[in-house]
Design a protein around this motif. Structure first.
Motif, short mmCIF file in Angstrom:
data_model
loop_
_atom_site.label_atom_id
_atom_site.label_comp_id
_atom_site.label_asym_id
_atom_site.label_seq_id
_atom_site.Cartn_x
_atom_site.Cartn_y
_atom_site.Cartn_z
N ARG A 143 22.06 -35.51 31.62
CA ARG A 143 22.52 -34.56 32.63
C ARG A 143 23.44 -33.53 31.98
O ARG A 143 23.99 -33.76 30.91
N PRO A 144 23.64 -32.41 32.69
CA PRO A 144 24.49 -31.36 32.10
C PRO A 144 25.99 -31.62 32.29
O PRO A 144 26.79 -30.72 32.11
N HIS A 145 26.37 -32.83 32.65
CA HIS A 145 27.79 -33.11 32.94
C HIS A 145 28.10 -34.57 32.63
O HIS A 145 27.20 -35.40 32.48
N ILE A 146 29.40 -34.87 32.56
CA ILE A 146 29.87 -36.25 32.39
C ILE A 146 30.09 -36.90 33.77
O ILE A 146 29.98 -36.22 34.79
N GLY A 147 30.40 -38.21 33.78
CA GLY A 147 30.77 -38.87 35.05
C GLY A 147 29.66 -39.68 35.67
O GLY A 147 29.91 -40.43 36.62
N GLY A 148 28.43 -39.51 35.18
CA GLY A 148 27.31 -40.26 35.78
C GLY A 148 27.23 -39.99 37.27
O GLY A 148 27.45 -38.85 37.71
N ASN A 149 26.96 -41.01 38.03
CA ASN A 149 26.80 -40.83 39.47
C ASN A 149 28.12 -40.57 40.19
O ASN A 149 28.12 -40.26 41.38
N ALA B 299 27.12 -41.00 30.09
CA ALA B 299 28.55 -40.68 30.19
C ALA B 299 29.10 -41.04 31.56
O ALA B 299 30.01 -40.39 32.07
N GLY B 300 28.54 -42.08 32.18
CA GLY B 300 29.09 -42.62 33.43
C GLY B 300 30.19 -43.63 33.10
O GLY B 300 30.69 -43.67 31.97
N PHE B 301 30.55 -44.45 34.08
CA PHE B 301 31.62 -45.43 33.86
C PHE B 301 31.30 -46.34 32.68
O PHE B 301 32.16 -46.62 31.85
N ALA B 302 30.08 -46.84 32.61
CA ALA B 302 29.72 -47.79 31.56
C ALA B 302 29.93 -47.16 30.19
O ALA B 302 30.61 -47.72 29.32
N GLY B 303 29.34 -45.97 29.99
CA GLY B 303 29.41 -45.31 28.69
C GLY B 303 30.81 -44.81 28.37
O GLY B 303 31.30 -45.00 27.25
N ALA B 304 31.48 -44.20 29.33
CA ALA B 304 32.77 -43.57 29.05
C ALA B 304 33.85 -44.61 28.73
O ALA B 304 34.64 -44.42 27.80
N THR C 252 35.62 -36.31 38.04
CA THR C 252 35.27 -35.60 36.81
C THR C 252 36.50 -35.39 35.93
O THR C 252 36.45 -35.58 34.71
N LYS C 253 37.62 -35.03 36.57
CA LYS C 253 38.88 -34.87 35.81
C LYS C 253 39.26 -36.19 35.14
O LYS C 253 39.71 -36.20 33.99
N MET C 254 39.08 -37.30 35.84
CA MET C 254 39.40 -38.60 35.26
C MET C 254 38.51 -38.88 34.04
O MET C 254 38.98 -39.34 33.00
N PHE C 255 37.23 -38.55 34.16
CA PHE C 255 36.31 -38.74 33.03
C PHE C 255 36.66 -37.82 31.86
O PHE C 255 36.51 -38.21 30.70
N GLU C 256 37.11 -36.60 32.17
CA GLU C 256 37.50 -35.70 31.07
C GLU C 256 38.61 -36.35 30.25
O GLU C 256 38.60 -36.31 29.02
N ARG D 60 28.10 -34.98 24.03
CA ARG D 60 27.05 -33.95 24.14
C ARG D 60 26.24 -34.20 25.40
O ARG D 60 25.58 -35.23 25.54
N THR D 61 26.33 -33.24 26.32
CA THR D 61 25.56 -33.36 27.57
C THR D 61 24.22 -32.64 27.41
O THR D 61 23.99 -31.95 26.42
N SER D 62 23.34 -32.82 28.38
CA SER D 62 21.98 -32.27 28.35
C SER D 62 21.22 -32.74 27.11
O SER D 62 20.43 -31.98 26.53
N VAL D 63 21.50 -33.95 26.68
CA VAL D 63 20.79 -34.52 25.53
C VAL D 63 20.17 -35.85 25.95
O VAL D 63 20.87 -36.76 26.41
#
Ligand code: FAD
Ligand code: UDP
Length: 370
Positions: A32-38, A8-13, A197-201, A212-215
């Motif tokens: 990871r437990p969150h979006i946004g990647g690095n 869920a980083g730039f590539a995926g999002a 993170t807000k931008m990724f949301e 789905r995070t943490s997967v």
């Protein structure tokens, strides 16, 4: 689901958003437990916005990429500046990239632009061809500046000598004869006004996207009923390291809040090429413009072990990557995108550009089949 997107980083999002807008149903997972990647950022315990995985400064020359991301965020103009301290005992700091101020301050000179150009011409060691990062640095600034600013930093950052890295690594840092002390000179230099993170949301907020995070990919691959997969993790991991491990460089991030200290350093980042286990200290308030009575910083300590952050560009690693890439090209329903999957030292904007390109290809391919 039509497409499973791993990461869920730039590539995926960005890929997810584009496919979703084309009418596909997309599942995005991240281990990871969150979006946004690095690029993930968060408020720390003291309420300062920090970048969990080190400083991320957005810069691009691409109208297309900037306009695209502007759909999901407002911006805060920000031009990054870096000082380097070649000798921590003296503590003297010099602008990086090397510019007129750097040369004059370091050598006690008072050269104008032409004088700096003549100085560099005298000290540089011309190389032809230019292959390694050592060639790049010696060819532009010569031995003394190389030893003061580049060799130690590179050894620390990569665990390799400049001569063992492709030229493109050190070529990221230009040399200037004028007083421009900005780290980047791109047309657009700005930070997402409310953070990454807000931008990724907002990027991922679409009725056709499930996140789905943490997967972890392995956990769900056999149960996932999807037409295709877009993978943005390390490509060698996808293939169970069949040809051996692709080297990635890792970092440990040491975050710290300094209570009651409004500002620690004069600029966003200070580099320490020759002392300390860490390469640089970044103070986030410079980047974000946040007002706070205290300040939060991060030190980056390079390491061979840990999460993969950087592909290590040199001919041997690129040759190994090519073998994985050849395998990837035989897949009809798996696509590899991003810094880890494409093993490229991409900046964020380059990943956005690559993801837009992949999504276009996938949407057009699906339309041709329909
Ligand atoms: P990532 O952000 O790494 O996202 C990949 C995601 O995939 C990760 O979240 C990972 O958890 C997930 N994943 C991997 N494998 C699996 C799996 N098996 N199952 C589930 N999920 C998985 N770029 C700039 O433009 N400016 C900067 O100032 C800048 N500074 C940087 C500083 C540091 C310290 C680092 C490391 C990078 C920096 N970058 C910067 C580069 C930027 O981080 C990358 O270009 C960008 O984040 C890459 O996006 P990506 O989606 O390809 O990869
Ligand atoms: N570099 C260096 N000294 C510095 C800054 C950079 O030798 O003070 C070299 C080093 O090899 C580094 C590369 O230039 O890995 C690229 O630097 P950049 O700041 O672009 O790295 P990143 O922000 O991607 O970690």
């Amino acid at each position: 689901m039509d497409t499973l997107i791993v990461g869920a980083g730039f590539a995926g999002a960005v890929t997810a958003r584009e496919l979703a807008e084309a009418g596909e149903r997309v599942l995005v997972i991240d281990k990871r437990p969150h979006i946004g990647g690095n690029a993930y950022d968060r408020l720390d315990a003291d309420g300062v916005l920090v970048h969990e995985y080190g400083p991320h400064i957005f810069h691009t020359n691409s109208d297309r990429v900037f306009e695209y991301l502007s759909r999901f965020t407002a911006w805060r103009p920000y031009e990054h500046r870096v000082l380097a301290v070649p000798d921590a005992r003296s503590g003297k700091a010099f602008p990086l990239p090397i510019n007129r101020t750097t040369i004059n301050r370091l050598y006690g000179l008072d050269l104008d632009e032409a004088g700096v150009a003549a100085f560099l011409e005298r000290v540089r060691e011309p190389k032809d061809p230019i292959r390694t990062s050592e060639d790049v640095v010696l060819n532009s600034v010569g031995r003394d500046l190389c030893e003061k600013f580049f060799r130690g930093y590179t050894r620390k950052q990569w665990g390799l000598d400049l001569s063992q890295l492709a030229g493109g690594v050190a070529a990221r840092i230009p040399t200037r004869t004028n007083d421009d002390d900005r780290y980047f000179t791109d047309k657009y230099q700005a930070m997402p006004a409310e953070g990454y993170t807000k931008m990724f949301e907002r990027l991922l907020d679409h009725p056709n996207i499930t996140v789905r995070t943490s997967v972890e990919y392995r956990q769900i691959v056999s149960a996932a009923d999807v037409r295709r997969t877009v993978f943005s993790g390390p490509i060698d991991e996808f293939y169970d390291h069949r040809f051996g491990r692709l080297p990635y460089r890792s970092l440990r991030f040491e975050h710290q809040h300094l209570k009651g200290m409004a500002q620690l350093q004069a600029v966003g980042t200070v580099n320490y090429p020759n002392d300390h286990p860490y390469t640089r200290i970044t103070e986030f308030k410079h980047l974000t413009g946040q007002q706070h009575a205290g300040t939060s910083i991060v030190r980056e300590i390079p390491s061979a072990e840990g999460d993969p952050y950087y592909p290590i560009p040199n001919p041997a690693n690129e040759a190994l990557f090519k073998r994985y890439e050849a395998l990837a090209e035989t897949e009809s329903d798996v696509f590899f995108i991003g810094r880890l999957a494409q093993y490229r030292y991409y900046n964020m904007d380059q990943v956005v550009g690559a993801a837009l390109g992949l999504a276009k290809k996938l949407v057009e391919g699906a339309a041709a089949l329909a």
